[in-house]
Motif scaffolding. Structure first.
Motif, PDB file in Angstrom:
ATOM      1  N   UNK A   1       1.001  -1.227  -0.032  1.00 16.35           N
ATOM      2  CA  UNK A   1      -0.056  -0.034   0.023  1.00 16.35           C
ATOM      3  C   UNK A   1       0.927   1.113  -0.033  1.00 16.35           C
ATOM      4  N   UNK A   2       0.816   1.814  -1.217  1.00 14.05           N
ATOM      5  CA  UNK A   2       1.888   3.052  -1.119  1.00 14.05           C
ATOM      6  C   UNK A   2       1.272   4.294  -0.473  1.00 14.05           C
TER       7      UNK A   2
ATOM      8  N   UNK B   1      -1.704  -1.117  -3.954  1.00 14.12           N
ATOM      9  CA  UNK B   1      -2.866   0.151  -3.455  1.00 14.12           C
ATOM     10  C   UNK B   1      -2.022   1.363  -3.576  1.00 14.12           C
ATOM     11  N   UNK B   2      -2.734   2.423  -3.847  1.00 17.39           N
ATOM     12  CA  UNK B   2      -2.104   3.926  -3.870  1.00 17.39           C
ATOM     13  C   UNK B   2      -1.697   4.041  -5.157  1.00 17.39           C
ATOM     14  N   UNK B   3      -0.906   5.342  -5.306  1.00 20.53           N
ATOM     15  CA  UNK B   3      -0.221   5.883  -6.507  1.00 20.53           C
ATOM     16  C   UNK B   3       1.225   5.528  -6.291  1.00 20.53           C
ATOM     17  N   UNK B   4       1.719   5.305  -7.558  1.00 22.26           N
ATOM     18  CA  UNK B   4       3.215   5.069  -7.661  1.00 22.26           C
ATOM     19  C   UNK B   4       3.572   5.743  -8.925  1.00 22.26           C
ATOM     20  N   UNK B   5       4.994   6.358  -8.875  1.00 26.34           N
ATOM     21  CA  UNK B   5       5.370   6.898 -10.140  1.00 26.34           C
ATOM     22  C   UNK B   5       5.511   6.111 -11.351  1.00 26.34           C
ATOM     23  N   UNK B   6       6.321   4.916 -11.225  1.00 27.14           N
ATOM     24  CA  UNK B   6       6.458   4.221 -12.261  1.00 27.14           C
ATOM     25  C   UNK B   6       6.652   2.661 -11.700  1.00 27.14           C
ATOM     26  N   UNK B   7       6.254   1.702 -12.431  1.00 26.23           N
ATOM     27  CA  UNK B   7       6.468   0.446 -12.335  1.00 26.23           C
ATOM     28  C   UNK B   7       7.229  -0.509 -13.457  1.00 26.23           C
ATOM     29  N   UNK B   8       8.059  -1.276 -13.038  1.00 28.06           N
ATOM     30  CA  UNK B   8       8.661  -2.157 -14.020  1.00 28.06           C
ATOM     31  C   UNK B   8       8.556  -3.808 -13.654  1.00 28.06           C
ATOM     32  N   UNK B   9       8.159  -4.335 -14.614  1.00 31.85           N
ATOM     33  CA  UNK B   9       8.239  -5.821 -14.499  1.00 31.85           C
ATOM     34  C   UNK B   9       9.113  -6.648 -15.241  1.00 31.85           C
TER      35      UNK B   9
ATOM     36  N   UNK C   1     -11.096   4.467  -1.982  1.00 26.78           N
ATOM     37  CA  UNK C   1     -10.477   5.448  -2.382  1.00 26.78           C
ATOM     38  C   UNK C   1      -9.501   5.710  -3.836  1.00 26.78           C
ATOM     39  N   UNK C   2      -9.989   4.302  -4.446  1.00 26.81           N
ATOM     40  CA  UNK C   2      -9.180   4.339  -5.663  1.00 26.81           C
ATOM     41  C   UNK C   2      -9.836   5.469  -6.815  1.00 26.81           C
TER      42      UNK C   2
ATOM     43  N   UNK D   1     -12.345  -6.454  -6.382  1.00 27.93           N
ATOM     44  CA  UNK D   1     -12.325  -5.563  -5.411  1.00 27.93           C
ATOM     45  C   UNK D   1     -11.219  -5.917  -4.469  1.00 27.93           C
ATOM     46  N   UNK D   2     -10.173  -5.228  -4.346  1.00 27.17           N
ATOM     47  CA  UNK D   2      -9.002  -5.665  -3.482  1.00 27.17           C
ATOM     48  C   UNK D   2      -8.973  -5.068  -1.984  1.00 27.17           C
ATOM     49  N   UNK D   3     -10.411  -4.426  -1.621  1.00 27.02           N
ATOM     50  CA  UNK D   3     -10.027  -3.596  -0.474  1.00 27.02           C
ATOM     51  C   UNK D   3      -9.480  -4.487   0.855  1.00 27.02           C
ATOM     52  N   UNK D   4      -9.836  -5.861   0.759  1.00 30.93           N
ATOM     53  CA  UNK D   4      -9.697  -6.576   1.981  1.00 30.93           C
ATOM     54  C   UNK D   4      -8.290  -6.990   2.286  1.00 30.93           C
ATOM     55  N   UNK D   5      -7.347  -6.827   1.238  1.00 29.52           N
ATOM     56  CA  UNK D   5      -6.034  -6.974   1.150  1.00 29.52           C
ATOM     57  C   UNK D   5      -5.143  -6.000   1.709  1.00 29.52           C
ATOM     58  N   UNK D   6      -4.469  -6.498   2.845  1.00 27.01           N
ATOM     59  CA  UNK D   6      -3.554  -5.592   3.727  1.00 27.01           C
ATOM     60  C   UNK D   6      -2.037  -5.681   3.744  1.00 27.01           C
ATOM     61  N   UNK D   7      -1.180  -5.144   4.035  1.00 22.55           N
ATOM     62  CA  UNK D   7      -0.156  -5.319   4.301  1.00 22.55           C
ATOM     63  C   UNK D   7       0.378  -6.180   5.445  1.00 22.55           C
TER      64      UNK D   7
END
Length: 330
Positions: A174-175, A198-206, A277-278, A324-330
């Motif tokens: 969760x960013x 979850x949350x916003x991130x600047x860039x993703x690499x896979x 919040x998305x 819906x991924x609301x239930x997943x927590x760190x």
């Protein structure tokens, strides 16, 4: 690759339309403005200058401290390529990746000898696959091995925040709970995993993703995907570029046309992710509105006028239900 001009094509309107379309798709940028050309030229000049500086440093390297500084320079150059990959023509991108691979091989060679050292000379020959660099901090080792089906140099990424070398795991980040959202995040060497970001991130690499499902919130900049198989991605981003994807589904919300290259059996559908919040995060990231670009894919290895056989749309009756991924927590 040479572009066709009006002087070299038939006056047939259909032929002219075909040439215009091919010319557009030969460029990795959606526009051919002078600003775009200058952006590419500035990047290439910066890349060449930095590469020359690293080569000089390698030839003069005499200590472990020198190696550490060189490793950091190569990492920064890799990141520069990653950040500009969407805008670069395919040939220039491949050339830069090859140069980085050569630098990485040279660094491995230099690190194995340390003192005394002969004057360093570059070779185009890649390092052997079973050869591990010696006397190098593992924290500085960032290279990505080529896949078995494609021996060309792949993109290496900075050793920073991310999930790596995981199998049969559920991975959650969760960013909103940390400051990573202002930086980049990497997912590499994952097999049979479910990933929730979850949350916003600047860039993703896979890199090297096998039989995984990945669900992410908004990405403020770009997504670069390399070497993925039998997986599912649900992404919202401004730019998405995909290399070496096979038998993989992508559920996207994207402001520009997605790009695929060296891929086959990939399918596309609209973004279908929710969590608390998305909606506000999407709006704040300029991704609040559906553009329909998930269905406007450019295949840079297919320049014919007919539809590329390498990608298609997922039939609506096969779309996933809203996830819906609301239930997943760190």
């Amino acid at each position: 690759m040479e572009e066709h001009t009006a002087a070299t094509v038939s006056t047939n309107p259909k032929h002219q339309a075909l040439i215009d379309r091919l010319s557009t798709r030969r460029s990795s940028t959606p526009a051919t403005s002078s600003d775009s050309a200058r952006q590419v030229a500035d990047f290439l000049a910066s890349f060449a200058s930095t590469k020359l500086s690293i080569e000089q440093s390698l030839s003069e390297c005499r200590s472990r401290a020198d190696l550490d500084q060189i490793a950091a320079s190569i990492s920064s150059l890799e990141q520069l390529v990653a950040q500009n990959s969407y805008h670069l023509p395919s040939y220039e991108l491949r050339s830069c990746l090859k140069s980085i691979s050569d630098l990485r091989s040279a660094f491995d060679t230099a690190s194995s000898g340390l003192l005394p050292r002969k004057k360093f000379s570059f070779r185009n020959k890649a390092a052997k696959k079973d050869e591990e660099p010696k006397n190098v901090d593992q924290s500085l080792e960032i290279s990505i091995k080529p896949s078995e089906n494609d021996k060309r140099s792949n993109l290496s990424v900075r050793d920073g925040p991310g999930f790596r070398n995981e199998k049969d795991e559920t991975l959650v980040k969760d960013f909103r709970l940390c400051d990573i959202g202002q930086g980049d995040f990497t997912l590499s060497d994952l097999e049979n995993c479910r990933v929730y970001l979850k949350g916003r991130v600047r860039a993703l690499f896979f890199n090297r993703i096998r039989n995984c499902q990945v669900f992410t919130g908004p990405i403020l900049g770009s997504v670069l995907i390399e070497d993925v198989t039998d997986s599912l991605f649900m992404l919202a981003s401004h730019q998405i570029r995909i290399h070496q994807a096979k038998a993989t589904d992508f559920y996207l919300r994207v402001r520009s046309r997605p790009i695929i290259e060296d891929s086959n059996g990939v399918r596309f559908a609209p973004y279908r992710l929710i969590y608390e919040g998305i909606e506000e995060e999407l709006k704040e990231s300029a991704l609040g509105e559906e553009t329909g670009n998930w269905a406007n894919v450019d295949d840079f290895k297919w320049l014919r006028a007919i539809q590329s056989p390498n990608w298609g749309l997922i039939p609506e009756e096969e779309w996933l239900e809203i996830v819906d991924i609301s239930e997943f927590k760190e």
